[in-house]
Design a protein around this motif. Structure first.
Motif, short mmCIF file in Angstrom:
data_model
loop_
_atom_site.label_atom_id
_atom_site.label_comp_id
_atom_site.label_asym_id
_atom_site.label_seq_id
_atom_site.Cartn_x
_atom_site.Cartn_y
_atom_site.Cartn_z
N GLY A 42 21.92 12.34 -5.04
CA GLY A 42 21.72 13.77 -4.92
C GLY A 42 20.39 14.15 -4.29
N LEU A 43 19.73 13.19 -3.65
CA LEU A 43 18.44 13.47 -3.02
C LEU A 43 18.59 14.15 -1.67
CD1 LEU A 43 16.66 10.14 -3.94
CD2 LEU A 43 16.19 12.40 -4.89
N VAL A 44 19.66 13.83 -0.96
CA VAL A 44 19.95 14.44 0.34
C VAL A 44 21.43 14.75 0.40
CG1 VAL A 44 18.05 13.27 1.57
CG2 VAL A 44 20.31 12.22 1.49
N SER A 45 21.81 15.61 1.32
CA SER A 45 23.23 15.93 1.46
C SER A 45 23.79 15.51 2.81
CB SER A 45 23.45 17.43 1.26
OG SER A 45 22.71 18.16 2.22
N SER A 46 22.91 15.12 3.72
CA SER A 46 23.34 14.81 5.08
C SER A 46 22.97 13.38 5.45
CB SER A 46 22.66 15.77 6.05
OG SER A 46 22.93 15.40 7.38
N ASP A 47 23.73 12.82 6.38
CA ASP A 47 23.43 11.47 6.86
C ASP A 47 22.24 11.46 7.81
OD1 ASP A 47 25.51 10.41 5.47
OD2 ASP A 47 26.82 10.12 7.19
N ASP A 48 22.09 12.51 8.57
CA ASP A 48 21.15 12.42 9.69
C ASP A 48 20.24 13.65 9.87
OD1 ASP A 48 23.07 14.19 10.45
OD2 ASP A 48 23.60 13.17 12.30
N ALA A 49 19.92 14.32 8.78
CA ALA A 49 19.02 15.48 8.88
C ALA A 49 17.60 15.02 8.55
CB ALA A 49 19.47 16.58 7.93
N PRO A 50 16.78 14.73 9.58
CA PRO A 50 15.44 14.21 9.33
C PRO A 50 14.60 15.09 8.40
CG PRO A 50 15.93 14.18 11.68
CD PRO A 50 17.06 14.90 11.00
N GLU A 51 14.83 16.42 8.42
CA GLU A 51 14.06 17.32 7.57
C GLU A 51 14.32 17.05 6.09
OE1 GLU A 51 16.95 18.81 9.51
OE2 GLU A 51 15.55 18.27 11.09
N GLU A 52 15.58 16.71 5.77
CA GLU A 52 15.91 16.43 4.37
C GLU A 52 15.16 15.19 3.88
OE1 GLU A 52 19.79 16.95 2.36
OE2 GLU A 52 20.52 17.06 4.43
N TYR A 53 15.09 14.19 4.72
CA TYR A 53 14.41 12.94 4.34
C TYR A 53 12.90 13.16 4.28
CZ TYR A 53 18.94 10.90 4.71
OH TYR A 53 20.27 10.61 4.50
N THR B 125 0.85 -1.18 0.00
CA THR B 125 0.00 0.00 0.00
C THR B 125 0.89 1.23 0.00
OG1 THR B 125 -1.69 -1.18 1.25
CG2 THR B 125 -1.82 1.23 1.25
N GLU B 126 0.76 2.06 -1.02
CA GLU B 126 1.58 3.27 -1.09
C GLU B 126 1.03 4.32 -0.13
OE1 GLU B 126 3.78 6.22 -4.26
OE2 GLU B 126 2.27 4.82 -5.01
N MET B 127 1.91 4.92 0.62
CA MET B 127 1.54 5.94 1.59
C MET B 127 1.37 7.28 0.88
SD MET B 127 1.57 4.28 4.53
CE MET B 127 0.73 3.09 3.50
N SER B 128 0.42 8.05 1.35
CA SER B 128 0.24 9.40 0.83
C SER B 128 1.43 10.25 1.26
CB SER B 128 -1.05 10.01 1.38
OG SER B 128 -0.91 10.27 2.78
N VAL B 129 1.54 11.43 0.69
CA VAL B 129 2.63 12.34 1.06
C VAL B 129 2.59 12.62 2.56
CG1 VAL B 129 3.52 14.69 0.75
CG2 VAL B 129 2.78 13.36 -1.24
N GLU B 130 1.40 12.87 3.09
CA GLU B 130 1.27 13.17 4.53
C GLU B 130 1.67 11.97 5.39
OE1 GLU B 130 0.87 16.23 5.65
OE2 GLU B 130 0.83 16.76 3.53
N GLU B 131 1.29 10.78 4.97
CA GLU B 131 1.64 9.57 5.73
C GLU B 131 3.13 9.27 5.61
OE1 GLU B 131 -2.33 6.79 5.28
OE2 GLU B 131 -1.10 7.15 3.50
N ALA B 132 3.73 9.60 4.47
CA ALA B 132 5.14 9.29 4.22
C ALA B 132 6.10 10.17 5.02
CB ALA B 132 5.44 9.41 2.73
N ARG B 133 5.72 11.41 5.28
CA ARG B 133 6.65 12.35 5.93
C ARG B 133 7.23 11.82 7.25
NH1 ARG B 133 3.20 16.96 3.83
NH2 ARG B 133 4.52 17.74 2.14
N PRO B 134 6.41 11.41 8.22
CA PRO B 134 7.01 10.94 9.47
C PRO B 134 7.81 9.65 9.30
CG PRO B 134 4.61 10.63 9.50
CD PRO B 134 4.94 11.42 8.28
N LEU B 135 7.45 8.84 8.33
CA LEU B 135 8.21 7.61 8.07
C LEU B 135 9.58 7.95 7.48
CD1 LEU B 135 5.26 5.58 6.55
CD2 LEU B 135 6.30 5.21 8.80
N LEU B 136 9.60 8.89 6.55
CA LEU B 136 10.87 9.29 5.95
C LEU B 136 11.81 9.94 6.96
CD1 LEU B 136 9.48 10.50 2.54
CD2 LEU B 136 11.18 8.69 2.86
N ARG B 137 11.26 10.63 7.94
CA ARG B 137 12.09 11.24 9.01
C ARG B 137 12.89 10.16 9.74
NH1 ARG B 137 11.52 16.45 10.53
NH2 ARG B 137 12.39 16.07 12.58
N GLN B 138 12.32 8.96 9.84
CA GLN B 138 12.97 7.88 10.58
C GLN B 138 13.92 7.06 9.72
OE1 GLN B 138 10.30 5.79 13.39
NE2 GLN B 138 8.72 7.16 12.60
#
Length: 152
Positions: free
Chosen positions: A125-136, A96-109
């Protein structure tokens, strides 16, 4: 989501080696639990396999498509019934594909739960940092996130 980023040239050959190793039941290293995801090709109708590393959040399993427009993501959207294989054990699941809103907190983790995926995202080139939850979190809508629901 029409954006597509080409994976590195070495990824397909490496994936073939990883899939063969996992199907033979060879041990994997690290705390992550890689699996083989097999979905039906949207054009060919043939099974297509790729190694993945799911993450577990609140008892649910999820996977993040590390490259926008990846073939396995497009196949899963066309046919969400898939097979997960780990240690020679198969499990049929519905993706089941998550909506953008559902995906945000999952991507932070994601960077904490799937550290091996971080390098791929940085190289793409999608992110520049290893551990910046906002980027993910900002990848919501670019990188697909699917939940695996077991089929009876």
């Amino acid at each position: 989501m029409s954006e597509r980023i080409r994976p590195p040239w070495w990824l397909k050959p490496l994936n073939k080696v990883l899939i063969a190793s996992m199907r033979l039941g060879l041990p994997t290293f690290g705390r992550e639990m890689p699996m083989v995801l097999t979905v039906v090709g949207r054009k060919s109708g043939k099974p297509r396999s790729t190694p993945i590393t799911p993450m577990i959040v609140d008892g649910q399993r999820y996977v993040v498509g590390g490259f926008p427009g990846a073939d396995w993501v497009r196949n899963a959207r066309a046919n969400p019934v898939a097979t997960l294989t780990r240690n020679r054990r198969d499990e049929r699941v519905h993706m089941t594909e998550m909506s953008v809103e559902e995906a945000r907190p999952l991507l932070r983790q994601f960077p904490v739960l799937v550290p091996t995926g971080v390098e791929f995202m940085k190289n793409a080139g999608l992110v520049s940092s290893d551990d910046a939850p906002e980027e993910y979190e900002a990848l919501a809508g670019r990188c697909a996130v699917f939940r695996f629901d077991p089929l009876e």
